[in-house]
Design a protein around this motif. Structure first.
Motif, PDB file in Angstrom:
ATOM      1  N   THR A 110       0.850  -1.192   0.000  1.00 52.69           N
ATOM      2  CA  THR A 110       0.000   0.000   0.000  1.00 52.69           C
ATOM      3  C   THR A 110       0.884   1.240   0.000  1.00 52.69           C
ATOM      4  O   THR A 110       1.875   1.303   0.719  1.00 52.69           O
ATOM      5  N   SER A 111       0.523   2.221  -0.808  1.00 51.78           N
ATOM      6  CA  SER A 111       1.332   3.440  -0.917  1.00 51.78           C
ATOM      7  C   SER A 111       1.395   4.190   0.403  1.00 51.78           C
ATOM      8  O   SER A 111       0.456   4.120   1.208  1.00 51.78           O
ATOM      9  N   PRO A 112       2.487   4.932   0.634  1.00 52.16           N
ATOM     10  CA  PRO A 112       2.608   5.723   1.873  1.00 52.16           C
ATOM     11  C   PRO A 112       1.433   6.689   2.068  1.00 52.16           C
ATOM     12  O   PRO A 112       0.934   6.832   3.185  1.00 52.16           O
ATOM     13  N   ALA A 113       0.983   7.329   1.009  1.00 51.01           N
ATOM     14  CA  ALA A 113      -0.124   8.286   1.133  1.00 51.01           C
ATOM     15  C   ALA A 113      -1.439   7.605   1.501  1.00 51.01           C
ATOM     16  O   ALA A 113      -2.338   8.246   2.029  1.00 51.01           O
ATOM     17  N   SER A 114      -1.555   6.311   1.225  1.00 47.99           N
ATOM     18  CA  SER A 114      -2.777   5.574   1.566  1.00 47.99           C
ATOM     19  C   SER A 114      -2.775   5.053   2.993  1.00 47.99           C
ATOM     20  O   SER A 114      -3.818   4.695   3.520  1.00 47.99           O
ATOM     21  N   ARG A 115      -1.606   4.999   3.639  1.00 48.15           N
ATOM     22  CA  ARG A 115      -1.556   4.423   4.977  1.00 48.15           C
ATOM     23  C   ARG A 115      -1.076   5.379   6.064  1.00 48.15           C
ATOM     24  O   ARG A 115      -1.086   5.017   7.229  1.00 48.15           O
ATOM     25  N   GLU A 136       1.690  11.631   5.217  1.00 49.44           N
ATOM     26  CA  GLU A 136       2.075  11.385   3.813  1.00 49.44           C
ATOM     27  C   GLU A 136       0.920  11.795   2.881  1.00 49.44           C
ATOM     28  O   GLU A 136       1.146  12.356   1.813  1.00 49.44           O
ATOM     29  N   ARG A 177       0.978  14.675   0.100  1.00 48.59           N
ATOM     30  CA  ARG A 177       0.623  14.394  -1.294  1.00 48.59           C
ATOM     31  C   ARG A 177      -0.451  15.364  -1.784  1.00 48.59           C
ATOM     32  O   ARG A 177      -0.370  15.871  -2.913  1.00 48.59           O
TER      33      ARG A 177
END
Length: 134
Positions: A16-21, A25, A29
């Motif tokens: 999972t992308s950093p911005a999603s978790r 972040e 973004r």
């Protein structure tokens, strides 16, 4: 094969992308996208709304097709109202992208005209697209 759901959840977390978790972040973004000129809050509103309202429209159709809900004036009216909600969210996306409904329709016409140059549907062309036919 047996799936270990704990390991699966770990796997999902790792891909999972950093911005999603991570909230910071995600905020970073969002700010980066704003600097790039994206009207990200309106795009997110549009994306979430189109999906949600599309689901509501689909729910009515599903119940008519598979669960015996009548195809009558009330349900037709309900479907039309859901389409209106979808249209509202499409307008939000158009505002965010600085594009008109007409330009979107023209782009779609051009895409489909290139895909189906004979002017009729083709299973072959719908399944086997040329490069960049998104």
């Amino acid at each position: 094969m047996t799936i270990d759901f704990n390991k699966y959840v770990e796997f999902v977390g790792s891909v999972t992308s950093p911005a999603s978790r991570n909230t910071s972040e995600f905020v970073d973004r969002i700010l980066e996208l704003k600097e790039q000129g994206a009207d990200i809050q309106r795009l997110l509103t549009a994306a979430c709304g189109i999906t949600a309202e599309g689901g509501e429209f689909t729910e009515i159709v599903k119940k008519i097709a598979f669960q015996g809900k009548p195809y009558n004036e009330d349900n037709i009216f309900h479907m039309k109202r859901e389409l209106g909600d979808i249209l509202w969210y499409i307008a939000q996306a158009c505002i965010a992208l600085d594009v008109s409904f007409e330009e979107i329709a023209q782009m779609n016409f051009e895409k489909l005209s290139a895909r189906y140059p004979e002017g009729t549907f083709s299973i072959e062309r719908s399944e086997n697209r040329v490069a960049n036919d998104l």
